[in-house]
Scaffold this active site. Structure first.
Site, mmCIF file in Angstrom:
data_model
loop_
_atom_site.group_PDB
_atom_site.id
_atom_site.type_symbol
_atom_site.label_atom_id
_atom_site.label_comp_id
_atom_site.label_asym_id
_atom_site.label_seq_id
_atom_site.Cartn_x
_atom_site.Cartn_y
_atom_site.Cartn_z
ATOM 1 N N ARG A 117 0.817 -1.240 0.000
ATOM 2 C CA ARG A 117 0.000 0.000 0.000
ATOM 3 C C ARG A 117 0.844 1.280 0.000
ATOM 4 O O ARG A 117 0.409 2.324 0.453
ATOM 5 C CB ARG A 117 -0.961 0.030 1.196
ATOM 6 C CG ARG A 117 -1.973 -1.091 1.172
ATOM 7 C CD ARG A 117 -3.255 -0.712 1.882
ATOM 8 N NE ARG A 117 -4.206 -1.790 1.761
ATOM 9 C CZ ARG A 117 -4.319 -2.775 2.641
ATOM 10 N NH1 ARG A 117 -3.552 -2.788 3.706
ATOM 11 N NH2 ARG A 117 -5.210 -3.721 2.449
ATOM 12 N N LYS A 139 2.300 11.636 -11.118
ATOM 13 C CA LYS A 139 1.454 10.771 -11.955
ATOM 14 C C LYS A 139 2.245 9.502 -12.264
ATOM 15 O O LYS A 139 3.331 9.575 -12.844
ATOM 16 C CB LYS A 139 1.101 11.473 -13.263
ATOM 17 C CG LYS A 139 -0.077 12.418 -13.152
ATOM 18 C CD LYS A 139 -0.494 12.887 -14.531
ATOM 19 C CE LYS A 139 -1.665 13.842 -14.450
ATOM 20 N NZ LYS A 139 -2.004 14.400 -15.784
ATOM 21 N N GLU A 181 7.797 19.329 -24.756
ATOM 22 C CA GLU A 181 7.152 19.671 -23.474
ATOM 23 C C GLU A 181 7.700 20.997 -22.935
ATOM 24 O O GLU A 181 6.980 21.771 -22.324
ATOM 25 C CB GLU A 181 7.373 18.567 -22.430
ATOM 26 C CG GLU A 181 6.586 17.282 -22.669
ATOM 27 C CD GLU A 181 5.099 17.363 -22.308
ATOM 28 O OE1 GLU A 181 4.651 18.364 -21.721
ATOM 29 O OE2 GLU A 181 4.379 16.402 -22.637
ATOM 30 N N LYS A 230 6.054 23.632 -13.244
ATOM 31 C CA LYS A 230 5.256 22.434 -12.940
ATOM 32 C C LYS A 230 4.924 22.373 -11.449
ATOM 33 O O LYS A 230 3.809 22.058 -11.060
ATOM 34 C CB LYS A 230 5.983 21.166 -13.404
ATOM 35 C CG LYS A 230 5.169 19.927 -13.078
ATOM 36 C CD LYS A 230 5.118 18.892 -14.133
ATOM 37 C CE LYS A 230 4.051 17.848 -13.800
ATOM 38 N NZ LYS A 230 4.151 16.649 -14.595
ATOM 39 N N GLU A 240 -5.418 17.087 -10.506
ATOM 40 C CA GLU A 240 -5.982 17.525 -11.787
ATOM 41 C C GLU A 240 -7.493 17.732 -11.741
ATOM 42 O O GLU A 240 -8.238 17.199 -12.558
ATOM 43 C CB GLU A 240 -5.599 16.527 -12.894
ATOM 44 C CG GLU A 240 -5.684 17.158 -14.273
ATOM 45 C CD GLU A 240 -5.080 16.295 -15.383
ATOM 46 O OE1 GLU A 240 -3.984 15.763 -15.193
ATOM 47 O OE2 GLU A 240 -5.726 16.204 -16.419
ATOM 48 N N ARG A 244 -4.366 21.978 -13.101
ATOM 49 C CA ARG A 244 -3.386 21.051 -13.683
ATOM 50 C C ARG A 244 -3.727 20.673 -15.133
ATOM 51 O O ARG A 244 -2.857 20.234 -15.891
ATOM 52 C CB ARG A 244 -3.263 19.803 -12.796
ATOM 53 C CG ARG A 244 -2.104 18.906 -13.198
ATOM 54 C CD ARG A 244 -1.739 17.889 -12.147
ATOM 55 N NE ARG A 244 -0.647 17.051 -12.614
ATOM 56 C CZ ARG A 244 0.068 16.257 -11.857
ATOM 57 N NH1 ARG A 244 -0.172 16.166 -10.569
ATOM 58 N NH2 ARG A 244 1.042 15.527 -12.366
ATOM 59 N N ASN A 248 -1.924 19.895 -20.072
ATOM 60 C CA ASN A 248 -2.283 19.084 -21.241
ATOM 61 C C ASN A 248 -2.391 19.916 -22.512
ATOM 62 O O ASN A 248 -2.969 19.455 -23.504
ATOM 63 C CB ASN A 248 -3.604 18.347 -20.986
ATOM 64 C CG ASN A 248 -3.463 17.367 -19.852
ATOM 65 O OD1 ASN A 248 -2.459 16.661 -19.765
ATOM 66 N ND2 ASN A 248 -4.438 17.331 -18.962
ATOM 67 N N HIS A 251 -2.119 18.359 -25.920
ATOM 68 C CA HIS A 251 -2.208 16.909 -25.733
ATOM 69 C C HIS A 251 -3.489 16.286 -26.307
ATOM 70 O O HIS A 251 -3.473 15.111 -26.652
ATOM 71 C CB HIS A 251 -2.078 16.553 -24.249
ATOM 72 C CG HIS A 251 -0.660 16.638 -23.742
ATOM 73 N ND1 HIS A 251 0.076 17.799 -23.810
ATOM 74 C CD2 HIS A 251 0.163 15.717 -23.173
ATOM 75 C CE1 HIS A 251 1.285 17.589 -23.295
ATOM 76 N NE2 HIS A 251 1.357 16.326 -22.903
ATOM 77 N N HIS A 255 -2.440 13.455 -28.523
ATOM 78 C CA HIS A 255 -2.700 12.053 -28.188
ATOM 79 C C HIS A 255 -3.398 11.344 -29.342
ATOM 80 O O HIS A 255 -3.137 10.167 -29.612
ATOM 81 C CB HIS A 255 -3.574 11.943 -26.931
ATOM 82 C CG HIS A 255 -2.791 12.128 -25.654
ATOM 83 N ND1 HIS A 255 -3.369 12.512 -24.462
ATOM 84 C CD2 HIS A 255 -1.472 11.976 -25.385
ATOM 85 C CE1 HIS A 255 -2.439 12.595 -23.529
ATOM 86 N NE2 HIS A 255 -1.281 12.278 -24.057
ATOM 87 N N HIS A 268 6.098 11.381 -28.544
ATOM 88 C CA HIS A 268 5.102 12.147 -27.793
ATOM 89 C C HIS A 268 5.298 13.657 -28.024
ATOM 90 O O HIS A 268 4.353 14.386 -28.310
ATOM 91 C CB HIS A 268 5.231 11.800 -26.308
ATOM 92 C CG HIS A 268 4.319 12.580 -25.424
ATOM 93 N ND1 HIS A 268 2.950 12.426 -25.467
ATOM 94 C CD2 HIS A 268 4.570 13.537 -24.495
ATOM 95 C CE1 HIS A 268 2.402 13.257 -24.590
ATOM 96 N NE2 HIS A 268 3.361 13.940 -23.991
HETATM 97 N N1 GLY Z 1 2.049 15.440 -17.694
HETATM 98 C C1 GLY Z 1 0.987 16.239 -17.218
HETATM 99 C C2 GLY Z 1 0.849 16.238 -15.751
HETATM 100 O O1 GLY Z 1 1.750 15.836 -15.040
HETATM 101 O O2 GLY Z 1 -0.188 16.636 -15.262
#
Ligand code: GLY
Length: 354
Positions: A117, A139, A181, A230, A240, A244, A248, A251, A255, A268
Protein backbone atom coordinates in the site's frame (compact mmCIF):
# COMPACT_ATOMS: atom_id res chain seq x y z
CA UNK A 1 22.57 23.68 -8.55
CA UNK A 2 18.93 24.27 -7.73
CA UNK A 3 17.28 22.99 -4.61
CA UNK A 4 13.55 23.13 -5.21
CA UNK A 5 10.67 21.57 -3.37
CA UNK A 6 7.08 20.61 -4.00
CA UNK A 7 4.84 21.59 -1.09
CA UNK A 8 1.59 19.70 -1.18
CA UNK A 9 -1.12 20.49 1.39
CA UNK A 10 -0.59 17.25 3.29
CA UNK A 11 2.95 17.83 4.52
CA UNK A 12 4.07 14.22 4.33
CA UNK A 13 3.61 14.41 0.55
CA UNK A 14 6.03 17.33 0.07
CA UNK A 15 9.44 16.54 -1.39
CA UNK A 16 12.70 18.05 -2.61
CA UNK A 17 13.82 18.22 -6.22
CA UNK A 18 17.57 18.54 -6.60
CA UNK A 19 18.88 19.76 -9.94
CA UNK A 20 22.63 19.30 -9.98
CA UNK A 21 25.12 19.03 -12.80
CA UNK A 22 27.57 16.61 -11.19
CA UNK A 23 29.50 13.46 -12.03
CA UNK A 24 27.27 10.38 -12.09
CA UNK A 25 29.49 8.77 -9.45
CA UNK A 26 28.79 11.72 -7.13
CA UNK A 27 25.08 11.46 -7.84
CA UNK A 28 25.23 7.75 -6.98
CA UNK A 29 26.77 8.63 -3.63
CA UNK A 30 24.08 11.20 -2.91
CA UNK A 31 21.40 8.64 -3.67
CA UNK A 32 23.05 6.11 -1.36
CA UNK A 33 23.28 8.70 1.41
CA UNK A 34 19.57 9.38 1.03
CA UNK A 35 18.86 5.63 1.15
CA UNK A 36 20.97 5.04 4.25
CA UNK A 37 19.59 2.15 6.28
CA UNK A 38 17.04 1.18 3.65
CA UNK A 39 16.97 -1.78 1.36
CA UNK A 40 15.99 -0.82 -2.17
CA UNK A 41 15.13 -1.99 -5.65
CA UNK A 42 16.26 0.22 -8.53
CA UNK A 43 14.29 -0.10 -11.76
CA UNK A 44 16.80 1.03 -14.33
CA UNK A 45 16.38 1.48 -18.06
CA UNK A 46 18.52 -0.87 -20.14
CA UNK A 47 20.12 2.00 -22.07
CA UNK A 48 21.02 3.85 -18.87
CA UNK A 49 22.45 0.66 -17.42
CA UNK A 50 24.66 0.23 -20.50
CA UNK A 51 25.91 3.80 -20.43
CA UNK A 52 26.04 4.60 -16.73
CA UNK A 53 25.78 1.23 -14.93
CA UNK A 54 29.41 1.31 -13.90
CA UNK A 55 29.24 4.87 -12.57
CA UNK A 56 25.97 4.22 -10.74
CA UNK A 57 27.46 1.08 -9.26
CA UNK A 58 24.20 -0.47 -8.05
CA UNK A 59 24.65 -4.07 -6.90
CA UNK A 60 23.06 -6.69 -9.17
CA UNK A 61 20.73 -7.88 -6.42
CA UNK A 62 19.31 -4.36 -6.08
CA UNK A 63 18.48 -3.72 -9.69
CA UNK A 64 15.78 -4.62 -12.15
CA UNK A 65 16.86 -3.83 -15.70
CA UNK A 66 13.93 -2.68 -17.78
CA UNK A 67 13.98 -2.93 -21.56
CA UNK A 68 13.36 0.39 -23.29
CA UNK A 69 10.14 1.39 -25.02
CA UNK A 70 6.60 2.32 -24.07
CA UNK A 71 5.44 -1.27 -24.57
CA UNK A 72 7.35 -2.25 -21.42
CA UNK A 73 5.00 -0.16 -19.26
CA UNK A 74 2.68 -3.11 -18.87
CA UNK A 75 1.00 -5.41 -16.34
CA UNK A 76 3.60 -8.10 -16.95
CA UNK A 77 6.49 -5.89 -15.83
CA UNK A 78 4.36 -4.52 -13.00
CA UNK A 79 4.08 -8.09 -11.71
CA UNK A 80 7.74 -8.91 -12.33
CA UNK A 81 8.96 -5.88 -10.39
CA UNK A 82 6.47 -6.48 -7.57
CA UNK A 83 7.58 -10.12 -7.37
CA UNK A 84 11.22 -9.04 -7.21
CA UNK A 85 10.43 -6.64 -4.37
CA UNK A 86 8.53 -9.39 -2.54
CA UNK A 87 11.34 -11.87 -3.09
CA UNK A 88 13.78 -9.30 -1.68
CA UNK A 89 11.41 -8.93 1.29
CA UNK A 90 11.27 -5.16 0.91
CA UNK A 91 9.23 -3.62 3.71
CA UNK A 92 7.44 -0.31 3.95
CA UNK A 93 10.65 1.14 5.42
CA UNK A 94 12.47 0.43 2.15
CA UNK A 95 12.37 2.12 -1.25
CA UNK A 96 11.87 1.70 -4.97
CA UNK A 97 13.93 3.84 -7.36
CA UNK A 98 13.32 4.67 -10.98
CA UNK A 99 16.42 5.50 -13.02
CA UNK A 100 15.45 6.22 -16.60
CA UNK A 101 12.85 8.00 -18.67
CA UNK A 102 9.11 8.21 -18.27
CA UNK A 103 8.55 4.50 -18.82
CA UNK A 104 10.79 3.48 -15.90
CA UNK A 105 9.40 6.31 -13.74
CA UNK A 106 5.73 5.62 -14.42
CA UNK A 107 6.06 1.86 -14.02
CA UNK A 108 8.33 1.82 -10.95
CA UNK A 109 6.22 4.59 -9.40
CA UNK A 110 3.04 2.59 -9.90
CA UNK A 111 4.65 -0.46 -8.28
CA UNK A 112 5.79 1.78 -5.39
CA UNK A 113 2.26 3.16 -4.97
CA UNK A 114 0.76 -0.30 -4.55
CA UNK A 115 3.57 -2.26 -2.91
CA UNK A 116 2.45 -2.86 0.69
CA UNK A 117 0.00 0.00 0.00
CA UNK A 118 2.88 2.39 -0.62
CA UNK A 119 6.64 2.33 -0.25
CA UNK A 120 9.09 5.24 -0.64
CA UNK A 121 9.72 6.13 -4.25
CA UNK A 122 12.74 7.97 -5.65
CA UNK A 123 12.93 9.42 -9.14
CA UNK A 124 16.16 9.79 -11.09
CA UNK A 125 15.01 10.99 -14.52
CA UNK A 126 17.51 10.55 -17.34
CA UNK A 127 15.60 11.97 -20.31
CA UNK A 128 14.64 15.60 -20.87
CA UNK A 129 10.97 14.62 -21.01
CA UNK A 130 11.19 12.90 -17.63
CA UNK A 131 13.22 15.76 -16.10
CA UNK A 132 10.72 18.46 -17.02
CA UNK A 133 7.50 16.52 -16.82
CA UNK A 134 6.94 12.95 -15.69
CA UNK A 135 9.32 12.82 -12.71
CA UNK A 136 7.58 15.75 -11.00
CA UNK A 137 3.98 15.75 -9.89
CA UNK A 138 3.28 12.17 -8.94
CA UNK A 139 1.45 10.77 -11.96
CA UNK A 140 2.37 7.09 -12.17
CA UNK A 141 0.72 4.51 -14.39
CA UNK A 142 0.88 1.56 -16.72
CA UNK A 143 -0.66 1.10 -20.15
CA UNK A 144 -3.52 -1.28 -20.98
CA UNK A 145 -4.85 -2.88 -24.17
CA UNK A 146 -7.47 -0.12 -24.15
CA UNK A 147 -5.12 2.85 -23.95
CA UNK A 148 -2.10 4.43 -22.34
CA UNK A 149 -1.90 5.28 -18.62
CA UNK A 150 -5.39 3.93 -17.92
CA UNK A 151 -4.34 2.22 -14.69
CA UNK A 152 -2.40 4.39 -12.30
CA UNK A 153 -2.29 6.64 -9.28
CA UNK A 154 -1.20 10.01 -7.99
CA UNK A 155 1.79 9.01 -5.89
CA UNK A 156 4.41 11.60 -5.04
CA UNK A 157 8.09 10.59 -4.86
CA UNK A 158 10.14 11.18 -1.70
CA UNK A 159 12.85 12.97 -3.68
CA UNK A 160 13.79 13.69 -7.31
CA UNK A 161 17.43 13.83 -8.39
CA UNK A 162 17.86 15.61 -11.72
CA UNK A 163 21.26 15.62 -13.43
CA UNK A 164 21.57 17.16 -16.92
CA UNK A 165 24.73 15.09 -17.56
CA UNK A 166 22.45 12.19 -18.55
CA UNK A 167 21.06 14.28 -21.42
CA UNK A 168 24.35 14.34 -23.31
CA UNK A 169 23.83 10.79 -24.54
CA UNK A 170 20.15 11.05 -25.47
CA UNK A 171 19.50 10.48 -29.15
CA UNK A 172 18.32 13.51 -31.05
CA UNK A 173 14.68 12.47 -31.28
CA UNK A 174 14.51 11.66 -27.57
CA UNK A 175 15.99 15.05 -26.78
CA UNK A 176 13.56 16.81 -29.11
CA UNK A 177 10.56 15.04 -27.62
CA UNK A 178 11.51 16.60 -24.30
CA UNK A 179 11.86 19.97 -25.97
CA UNK A 180 8.25 19.65 -27.13
CA UNK A 181 7.15 19.67 -23.47
CA UNK A 182 9.59 22.49 -22.70
CA UNK A 183 8.12 24.68 -25.44
CA UNK A 184 4.66 23.85 -24.07
CA UNK A 185 5.55 25.48 -20.73
CA UNK A 186 6.40 28.72 -22.54
CA UNK A 187 2.84 28.89 -23.91
CA UNK A 188 1.21 28.35 -20.51
CA UNK A 189 3.69 30.15 -18.26
CA UNK A 190 1.36 32.89 -16.95
CA UNK A 191 -1.42 30.39 -16.28
CA UNK A 192 0.94 28.31 -14.10
CA UNK A 193 0.63 31.15 -11.56
CA UNK A 194 4.25 30.89 -10.45
CA UNK A 195 5.22 33.74 -8.12
CA UNK A 196 8.56 34.18 -9.86
CA UNK A 197 8.62 35.65 -13.36
CA UNK A 198 10.62 33.15 -15.37
CA UNK A 199 10.11 34.33 -18.93
CA UNK A 200 10.68 31.00 -20.61
CA UNK A 201 9.67 32.36 -24.03
CA UNK A 202 12.62 34.77 -23.97
CA UNK A 203 14.96 32.08 -22.67
CA UNK A 204 13.92 29.76 -25.50
CA UNK A 205 14.44 32.47 -28.11
CA UNK A 206 17.76 33.75 -26.78
CA UNK A 207 19.37 30.45 -25.87
CA UNK A 208 18.18 28.19 -28.67
CA UNK A 209 21.70 27.41 -29.89
CA UNK A 210 23.00 26.55 -26.42
CA UNK A 211 19.92 24.45 -25.76
CA UNK A 212 20.21 22.57 -29.03
CA UNK A 213 23.92 21.95 -28.46
CA UNK A 214 23.01 20.69 -24.97
CA UNK A 215 25.15 23.07 -22.98
CA UNK A 216 24.86 21.55 -19.50
CA UNK A 217 24.59 24.86 -17.66
CA UNK A 218 21.87 26.10 -20.00
CA UNK A 219 20.00 22.80 -19.74
CA UNK A 220 20.16 23.01 -15.93
CA UNK A 221 18.59 26.45 -16.05
CA UNK A 222 16.01 25.34 -18.60
CA UNK A 223 14.99 22.35 -16.50
CA UNK A 224 14.87 24.54 -13.40
CA UNK A 225 12.44 26.95 -15.09
CA UNK A 226 10.17 24.14 -16.31
CA UNK A 227 10.22 22.35 -12.96
CA UNK A 228 9.36 25.60 -11.15
CA UNK A 229 6.36 26.02 -13.44
CA UNK A 230 5.26 22.43 -12.94
CA UNK A 231 5.69 22.68 -9.16
CA UNK A 232 3.55 25.81 -9.12
CA UNK A 233 0.71 23.98 -10.88
CA UNK A 234 0.95 20.70 -8.95
CA UNK A 235 1.05 22.48 -5.58
CA UNK A 236 -2.24 24.17 -6.44
CA UNK A 237 -3.96 21.17 -7.95
CA UNK A 238 -2.34 17.83 -7.20
CA UNK A 239 -5.08 15.63 -8.64
CA UNK A 240 -5.98 17.53 -11.79
CA UNK A 241 -9.35 18.84 -10.69
CA UNK A 242 -8.75 22.21 -12.38
CA UNK A 243 -5.52 24.13 -12.96
CA UNK A 244 -3.39 21.05 -13.68
CA UNK A 245 -5.39 20.52 -16.87
CA UNK A 246 -3.37 23.29 -18.53
CA UNK A 247 -0.37 20.96 -18.57
CA UNK A 248 -2.28 19.08 -21.24
CA UNK A 249 -1.86 21.94 -23.70
CA UNK A 250 -1.39 20.34 -27.13
CA UNK A 251 -2.21 16.91 -25.73
CA UNK A 252 -5.84 16.42 -26.84
CA UNK A 253 -4.97 16.52 -30.54
CA UNK A 254 -1.43 15.23 -29.87
CA UNK A 255 -2.70 12.05 -28.19
CA UNK A 256 -5.02 11.45 -31.13
CA UNK A 257 -2.00 11.69 -33.49
CA UNK A 258 -0.15 9.16 -31.36
CA UNK A 259 -3.15 6.84 -31.40
CA UNK A 260 -3.89 7.13 -35.14
CA UNK A 261 -0.25 6.30 -35.90
CA UNK A 262 -0.27 3.49 -33.31
CA UNK A 263 2.44 5.15 -31.19
CA UNK A 264 4.97 4.12 -33.84
CA UNK A 265 5.52 7.00 -36.19
CA UNK A 266 5.91 10.07 -33.98
CA UNK A 267 7.30 10.67 -30.53
CA UNK A 268 5.10 12.15 -27.79
CA UNK A 269 6.83 15.52 -28.09
CA UNK A 270 6.45 15.66 -31.87
CA UNK A 271 2.76 14.85 -31.54
CA UNK A 272 2.11 17.49 -28.89
CA UNK A 273 3.93 20.15 -30.88
CA UNK A 274 1.50 19.43 -33.70
CA UNK A 275 -1.29 19.46 -31.09
CA UNK A 276 -0.16 22.92 -29.97
CA UNK A 277 -0.20 24.19 -33.56
CA UNK A 278 -3.72 22.82 -33.88
CA UNK A 279 -4.72 24.56 -30.63
CA UNK A 280 -3.30 27.89 -31.85
CA UNK A 281 -5.31 27.65 -35.07
CA UNK A 282 -8.44 26.73 -33.17
CA UNK A 283 -7.91 29.64 -30.77
CA UNK A 284 -7.62 32.08 -33.69
CA UNK A 285 -10.80 30.60 -35.20
CA UNK A 286 -12.61 31.14 -31.90
CA UNK A 287 -11.24 34.71 -31.58
CA UNK A 288 -9.40 33.92 -28.38
CA UNK A 289 -6.07 35.25 -29.63
CA UNK A 290 -4.93 37.40 -32.54
CA UNK A 291 -3.00 36.00 -35.48
CA UNK A 292 0.22 37.77 -34.44
CA UNK A 293 0.48 35.62 -31.35
CA UNK A 294 -0.10 32.49 -33.39
CA UNK A 295 2.72 33.50 -35.79
CA UNK A 296 5.03 34.26 -32.88
CA UNK A 297 4.31 30.87 -31.33
CA UNK A 298 4.91 29.15 -34.65
CA UNK A 299 8.27 30.95 -34.89
CA UNK A 300 9.32 29.61 -31.48
CA UNK A 301 8.37 26.08 -32.56
CA UNK A 302 10.20 26.51 -35.90
CA UNK A 303 13.41 27.47 -34.06
CA UNK A 304 13.52 23.99 -32.60
CA UNK A 305 12.86 22.32 -35.91
CA UNK A 306 10.33 19.69 -34.83
CA UNK A 307 9.26 16.99 -37.26
CA UNK A 308 6.41 18.02 -39.57
CA UNK A 309 3.24 15.95 -39.19
CA UNK A 310 0.56 15.74 -41.90
CA UNK A 311 -3.19 16.27 -41.41
CA UNK A 312 -5.37 13.29 -40.58
CA UNK A 313 -8.97 12.51 -41.32
CA UNK A 314 -10.99 14.92 -39.09
CA UNK A 315 -13.80 12.43 -38.31
CA UNK A 316 -11.31 9.83 -37.21
CA UNK A 317 -9.46 12.39 -35.09
CA UNK A 318 -12.70 13.46 -33.39
CA UNK A 319 -13.50 9.83 -32.65
CA UNK A 320 -10.09 9.36 -31.06
CA UNK A 321 -10.28 12.63 -29.08
CA UNK A 322 -13.65 11.52 -27.69
CA UNK A 323 -11.84 8.53 -26.15
CA UNK A 324 -9.50 10.84 -24.24
CA UNK A 325 -9.52 10.35 -20.44
CA UNK A 326 -10.66 13.95 -19.99
CA UNK A 327 -13.51 13.85 -22.51
CA UNK A 328 -17.15 13.48 -21.42
CA UNK A 329 -20.10 12.04 -23.38
CA UNK A 330 -20.78 15.34 -25.11
CA UNK A 331 -17.57 17.28 -25.07
CA UNK A 332 -13.87 17.18 -25.68
CA UNK A 333 -11.57 19.14 -23.38
CA UNK A 334 -9.16 21.38 -25.24
CA UNK A 335 -6.57 23.62 -23.66
CA UNK A 336 -6.46 26.73 -25.81
CA UNK A 337 -4.24 29.82 -25.72
CA UNK A 338 -6.12 32.88 -24.50
CA UNK A 339 -3.30 35.41 -24.36
CA UNK A 340 0.49 35.56 -24.62
CA UNK A 341 1.81 32.64 -22.49
CA UNK A 342 -1.65 31.94 -21.10
CA UNK A 343 -4.08 29.10 -21.70
CA UNK A 344 -7.40 27.79 -20.38
CA UNK A 345 -9.45 24.62 -20.61
CA UNK A 346 -12.49 24.65 -22.90
CA UNK A 347 -15.13 21.97 -23.28
CA UNK A 348 -15.97 21.84 -26.97
CA UNK A 349 -18.55 19.93 -28.95
CA UNK A 350 -17.29 17.79 -31.82
CA UNK A 351 -18.66 20.19 -34.45
CA UNK A 352 -16.75 23.14 -32.92
CA UNK A 353 -13.36 21.61 -33.52
CA UNK A 354 -12.67 21.46 -37.27
N1 GLY B 1 2.05 15.44 -17.69
C1 GLY B 1 0.99 16.24 -17.22
C2 GLY B 1 0.85 16.24 -15.75
O1 GLY B 1 1.75 15.84 -15.04
O2 GLY B 1 -0.19 16.64 -15.26
Amino acid sequence: MADLSVKIKQDEKSYPIIIKNEEITDLAEEILTFLKGKNYLAVISEKVEKLYGKALNIPKENKFILKDGEKEKNFKNFKKITDRALKMKLTRQDAILAIGGGVAGDLAGFVASTYMRGIDFIQVPTTLLACVDSSVGGKVAIDTDYGKNLVGAFYQPKIVFINPKFLKTLDERQFKTGLGEVVKYSFIEKSCRCEEELNLTNFLSEKSEEILSRNEKTLSKLIEICVKLKISVVEKDEKENGLRRILNFGHTYGHAIEKITKYKKYTHGEAIVEGMKFAFNLAVKRNLIDKNYKFLAEDVMKKYNFREIPQFNPEKMIELMQMDKKATQNSIVFILPTDYSAAEAFELKADEIF
